[in-house]
Motif scaffolding. Sequence first.
Motif, PDB file in Angstrom:
ATOM      1  N   THR A  63      43.597  37.150  36.395  1.00 12.31           N
ATOM      2  CA  THR A  63      43.097  36.041  35.550  1.00 12.31           C
ATOM      3  C   THR A  63      41.932  35.467  36.289  1.00 12.31           C
ATOM      4  O   THR A  63      41.710  35.338  37.490  1.00 12.31           O
ATOM      5  N   SER A  64      41.112  34.780  35.429  1.00 17.59           N
ATOM      6  CA  SER A  64      39.704  33.921  36.097  1.00 17.59           C
ATOM      7  C   SER A  64      39.233  33.071  34.906  1.00 17.59           C
ATOM      8  O   SER A  64      39.785  33.149  33.716  1.00 17.59           O
ATOM      9  N   ALA A  65      38.771  32.128  35.304  1.00 21.51           N
ATOM     10  CA  ALA A  65      37.995  31.140  34.765  1.00 21.51           C
ATOM     11  C   ALA A  65      36.384  31.134  34.945  1.00 21.51           C
ATOM     12  O   ALA A  65      35.958  30.187  34.500  1.00 21.51           O
ATOM     13  N   LYS A 107      38.247  27.391  30.447  1.00 20.87           N
ATOM     14  CA  LYS A 107      39.680  27.715  30.682  1.00 20.87           C
ATOM     15  C   LYS A 107      40.089  28.954  31.387  1.00 20.87           C
ATOM     16  O   LYS A 107      39.179  29.898  31.224  1.00 20.87           O
ATOM     17  N   THR A 108      41.115  29.196  32.213  1.00 21.94           N
ATOM     18  CA  THR A 108      41.625  30.616  32.684  1.00 21.94           C
ATOM     19  C   THR A 108      41.934  31.354  31.596  1.00 21.94           C
ATOM     20  O   THR A 108      42.678  31.320  30.425  1.00 21.94           O
ATOM     21  N   LYS A 109      41.533  32.559  31.832  1.00 23.40           N
ATOM     22  CA  LYS A 109      41.847  33.858  30.950  1.00 23.40           C
ATOM     23  C   LYS A 109      42.176  34.950  31.561  1.00 23.40           C
ATOM     24  O   LYS A 109      41.803  35.242  32.733  1.00 23.40           O
ATOM     25  N   LYS A 110      42.920  35.961  30.849  1.00 19.77           N
ATOM     26  CA  LYS A 110      43.685  36.901  31.560  1.00 19.77           C
ATOM     27  C   LYS A 110      42.631  38.238  31.208  1.00 19.77           C
ATOM     28  O   LYS A 110      42.206  38.480  29.920  1.00 19.77           O
ATOM     29  N   GLU A 142      39.147  24.776  34.385  1.00 20.34           N
ATOM     30  CA  GLU A 142      40.387  25.133  35.078  1.00 20.34           C
ATOM     31  C   GLU A 142      39.939  26.316  36.236  1.00 20.34           C
ATOM     32  O   GLU A 142      38.761  26.823  36.103  1.00 20.34           O
ATOM     33  N   GLN A 143      40.852  26.314  36.995  1.00 22.28           N
ATOM     34  CA  GLN A 143      40.358  27.380  38.183  1.00 22.28           C
ATOM     35  C   GLN A 143      42.085  28.386  38.151  1.00 22.28           C
ATOM     36  O   GLN A 143      42.920  27.937  38.183  1.00 22.28           O
ATOM     37  N   SER A 144      41.623  29.626  38.488  1.00 25.19           N
ATOM     38  CA  SER A 144      42.834  30.614  38.271  1.00 25.19           C
ATOM     39  C   SER A 144      43.409  30.690  39.550  1.00 25.19           C
ATOM     40  O   SER A 144      44.617  30.933  39.482  1.00 25.19           O
ATOM     41  N   ARG A 145      42.726  30.339  40.611  1.00 23.24           N
ATOM     42  CA  ARG A 145      43.621  30.197  42.107  1.00 23.24           C
ATOM     43  C   ARG A 145      43.480  28.657  42.644  1.00 23.24           C
ATOM     44  O   ARG A 145      42.638  28.143  42.451  1.00 23.24           O
ATOM     45  N   HIS A 159      40.335  28.271  44.581  1.00 25.54           N
ATOM     46  CA  HIS A 159      39.090  28.293  43.950  1.00 25.54           C
ATOM     47  C   HIS A 159      39.040  26.761  43.560  1.00 25.54           C
ATOM     48  O   HIS A 159      37.973  26.508  42.883  1.00 25.54           O
TER      49      HIS A 159
END
Length: 396
Positions: free
Chosen positions: A152-154, A140-143, A175-178, A181
């Motif tokens: 943010t990135s996964a 999952k995406t995380k800050k 998930e992807q943060s962008r 991506h």
Amino acid sequence: LLLRTPPPNSSSSPPPPNSSSSFSSSSSSSSSSSSPSLLGSRHEGRRTPMTEEFAPKDVLLGTSTGGLLMCMCLAIVMAGKDKVLTTLITLAFIFAIIVIRSLVPNSHNREKSRCKRMQTSKGLLPGRTGWSVAAVYYGKTKKYDEWYRGATSAINKKRTTEAVEITRLGITGDEQSRKSHGGPGRALLHYASEHYEEIADWYKEKESVKDGEAFLKQLKPPGFGENISTSCGMTEHTVCIGDIYMLGTSVIQVSQPRAPCFHLNHQFKTKRRGSLISNLVELRQMSGWLYRVLKPGKFQAGDDFILLRRPLPELPVSFVHRMVSAEIFYLEDVKEIADCKLLDDKWRKYARERIKNGNKPVSMAVRLLGKEGQCRYTEPGAKYVKPEQRTHHVRS
């Protein structure tokens, strides 16, 4: 002989390779009609080598070499019986010919390079490859406030031993943060676990990473944010653009190399300019590759990669990746990459940009180093260098 006259055209062209497979035979009516470009029909068969036609660089090479030889003969005649002067003139002209041949790449050398690339995939026929999935990851995406503000990135994913379902957009739950991506052309990320050991050896030799032990502990799957990890020799040199594999009940196709970005420097905390991990994997083409999903299904760790078709054995993933930053690259190869419909549009755009710039390397500074305010990996007191002021290609 100096102009390297091309051989006569043969009346019969070599037969196309046998591409019969369970996928191509069973679903030819559905898949080929719906997305013929994905199956690479226009790329099938061995194409005519460039040595069968005159190339401008070949003519330049032949005429310049012939002119030097004529000048050398005239100079030797004028030198007369002076053996020392004759020897010096001969050596000077031989050196000049060698320099010209090295500076003017010709189609024969390009064809040799193409054949060398194909050696890694020549023996790989449709069927079982001996390659299998070592591990599957999703996340999952995380800050990450410690990276830079609002990051943010996964990239940090967790391992699963159960079968995962994949759709056109990738693993369900991943998930992807962008937006850049993800997408159909970036559904799955594959990374060879052998590279972690190679990267560790490089950093041990350079001794350029602070807190080296903590860094080396991080060098393990899924540090690069991969969905699929293998340790069976399946690398960027043995996998080609357009390869179609059956994995579990799904069918996937290699769409593009993975373009590493500055998030890797934050992930592995490589803060010194000379030790940035994004630069290292870019220069050595060790960043992984991405798949598009042709047929949704399920797969899990331990499943085998079954090759269904290899339409482009002359385009390994590493070769396409090297096109971006290589100082010397055949213009004909760049044009071939730009016209490759099996390659993702992003990399075809890189190739067109290189052609537009006169076959010069494409600047990847922003992608590898980040914009101002996103990079904390400079030496204390170092001044931020704007992308337009940096070198036009990547240097380690």
